[in-house]
Design a protein around this motif. Structure first.
Motif, PDB file in Angstrom:
ATOM      1  N   ALA A  85     -10.846  47.355  90.996  1.00  0.00           N
ATOM      2  CA  ALA A  85     -11.228  46.576  89.817  1.00  0.00           C
ATOM      3  C   ALA A  85     -10.830  45.118  90.011  1.00  0.00           C
ATOM      4  O   ALA A  85      -9.793  44.813  90.596  1.00  0.00           O
ATOM      5  CB  ALA A  85     -10.566  47.133  88.567  1.00  0.00           C
ATOM      6  N   CYS A  86     -11.660  44.236  89.533  1.00  0.00           N
ATOM      7  CA  CYS A  86     -11.393  42.798  89.638  1.00  0.00           C
ATOM      8  C   CYS A  86     -11.032  42.268  88.262  1.00  0.00           C
ATOM      9  O   CYS A  86     -11.834  42.313  87.329  1.00  0.00           O
ATOM     10  CB  CYS A  86     -12.622  42.080  90.176  1.00  0.00           C
ATOM     11  N   ASN A  87      -9.794  41.813  88.104  1.00  0.00           N
ATOM     12  CA  ASN A  87      -9.320  41.258  86.848  1.00  0.00           C
ATOM     13  C   ASN A  87      -9.493  39.742  86.879  1.00  0.00           C
ATOM     14  O   ASN A  87      -8.956  39.066  87.748  1.00  0.00           O
ATOM     15  CB  ASN A  87      -7.861  41.627  86.613  1.00  0.00           C
ATOM     16  N   SER A 128      -9.905  36.929  79.107  1.00  0.00           N
ATOM     17  CA  SER A 128      -9.750  37.800  80.264  1.00  0.00           C
ATOM     18  C   SER A 128     -10.793  38.910  80.228  1.00  0.00           C
ATOM     19  O   SER A 128     -11.177  39.388  79.149  1.00  0.00           O
ATOM     20  CB  SER A 128      -8.341  38.412  80.288  1.00  0.00           C
ATOM     21  N   SER A 174     -12.694  42.208  83.094  1.00  0.00           N
ATOM     22  CA  SER A 174     -12.598  42.925  84.360  1.00  0.00           C
ATOM     23  C   SER A 174     -13.999  43.282  84.841  1.00  0.00           C
ATOM     24  O   SER A 174     -14.947  43.359  84.048  1.00  0.00           O
ATOM     25  CB  SER A 174     -11.744  44.192  84.212  1.00  0.00           C
ATOM     26  N   ARG A 221     -16.149  45.656  88.128  1.00  0.00           N
ATOM     27  CA  ARG A 221     -16.140  46.561  89.277  1.00  0.00           C
ATOM     28  C   ARG A 221     -17.478  46.459  89.994  1.00  0.00           C
ATOM     29  O   ARG A 221     -18.496  46.186  89.360  1.00  0.00           O
ATOM     30  CB  ARG A 221     -15.909  48.004  88.830  1.00  0.00           C
TER      31      ARG A 221
END
Length: 285
Positions: free
Chosen positions: A147-149, A184, A186, A188
Motif C-alpha cells: 500500500a502507498c500512503n 492523507s 492511500s 494500491r
C-alpha cells in the motif's frame, strides 16, 4: 423613508438617554493596498454641524461646505494624510492604499444643528491580502504490504490569517472541507488513479492549485529511484548527442576550409600560367 427612520432613531436614542455606545459596529472587509469606503448616509433634511471620524484617536473632521459646494475634510491623524477623502456629495470616508495597521475600530460622530444629541456609527475594518496560487508538497511511503500512503500538504505564500483549505478529489468530485492544509490518502496497484486539487480562500479572494495525480508518485515500488535513473540516462544521451553534433560540425568546417584553400591555390597556378603565355619572347637582332 430615510429621513423618517433617521428622525425615529433620534427620538428613540433621546428617550433612552443615548450615549452612542450600544450600537453594534458594521463589519467591513477590505483588500491590502486597495481602497475602502466607510459608508455614512445622512438624510438631506438634516442639518449637519460637523462629523468627527476617529479610530485610535481623532482621525478627521468633516464640515459641510458652502451652499452648492462639497464638504471639507481636515485630517488630524498623520497616518492618514494623503490617504483619506470624501466621495462627492457624501459624508462617507474613503481610505486609500490600505495597510495592515488600518485594520481597526472606526467611529463617525455626527453632530446636528437641530439637536443636542450626536449620532454615532461604528465600523470594524478588516484588511486582507489577495491569495496567490497554492503549492502542494507530496510525501509518500510504500508499506511492506504494497500500500502507498500519500500525504499532500497545501501551502500559499504569505497566507496571513483567516485562510481556509478544501480539497477536490477526482473520486467524489465534491469539495471536502478540511481543517488544516494536509490531507492523507492511500493507494494500491490496480486502484483507480486519484487526483487532488487544493482550494484556498480568505474573505477577499480564493485560488486553486494545479491538479495532482497522486497515483503516479508510487505506481510501483522503486518508482522514484527508476525515475532518477531515467533522468540521468536521458541527460547522458543528450550530452553524447551534443558532442556528436559538435564533432560533425567541426569536420564539415574543416572540409569547407580545405576546399576553399585548394580552390585558391588552383586560381593562383592558373594566373601564373596565363602570365607566362602572355610574356613576349626576345626580339631578333
Amino acid at each position: 423613508m430615510g429621513a423618517f427612520l433617521w428622525s425615529l432613531l433620534l427620538l428613540l436614542r433621546e428617550a433612552k438617554g443615548f450615549s452612542g455606545d450600544e450600537e453594534d459596529p458594521e463589519e467591513v472587509i477590505a483588500v491590502l493596498q486597495e481602497s475602502i469606503i466607510l459608508s455614512l448616509e445622512i438624510p438631506s433634511s438634516e442639518e449637519v454641524k460637523d462629523i468627527i471620524w476617529s479610530s485610535r484617536k481623532n482621525l478627521a473632521v468633516v464640515a459641510p461646505g458652502e451652499e452648492g459646494q462639497p464638504a471639507n475634510i481636515t485630517v488630524m491623524d498623520p497616518r492618514y494624510r494623503g490617504r483619506v477623502g470624501i466621495p462627492e456629495s457624501s459624508y462617507s470616508l474613503r481610505i486609500s492604499n490600505l495597510t495592515w495597521e488600518d485594520s481597526d475600530f472606526y467611529q463617525a460622530k455626527v453632530n446636528l444643528k437641530t439637536s443636542q444629541l450626536s449620532i454615532t456609527k461604528s465600523y470594524n475594518l478588516h484588511v486582507y491580502r489577495r491569495l496567490s496560487r497554492p503549492h502542494i508538497t507530496v510525501n509518500f511511503k510504500i508499506s511492506e504490504e504494497g500500500a502507498c500512503n500519500i500525504s499532500l500538504r497545501c501551502s500559499v505564500e504569505r497566507a496571513d490569517m483567516d485562510v481556509t483549505y478544501s480539497w477536490l478529489s477526482s473520486q467524489d468530485s465534491t469539495d471536502t472541507p478540511h481543517e488544516g492544509s494536509v490531507v492523507s490518502t492511500s493507494w494500491r496497484p490496480g486502484d483507480e488513479a486519484l487526483s487532488y486539487t487544493c482550494r484556498v480562500s480568505n474573505p477577499v479572494s480564493y485560488s486553486t492549485s494545479r491538479l495532482i495525480p497522486v497515483g503516479s508518485f508510487c505506481a510501483e515500488p522503486g518508482y522514484s529511484e527508476k525515475s532518477s535513473v531515467f533522468c540521468l540516462l536521458a541527460k547522458g544521451l543528450l550530452l553524447l548527442l551534443l558532442l556528436v553534433i559538435l564533432a560533425v560540425g567541426l569536420c564539415v568546417f574543416r572540409a569547407q576550409k580545405n576546399y576553399e584553400m585548394a580552390r585558391v591555390r588552383k586560381l593562383k597556378r592558373n594566373r601564373i600560367k596565363l602570365r607566362k603565355k602572355g610574356k613576349p619572347g626576345p626580339s631578333p637582332v
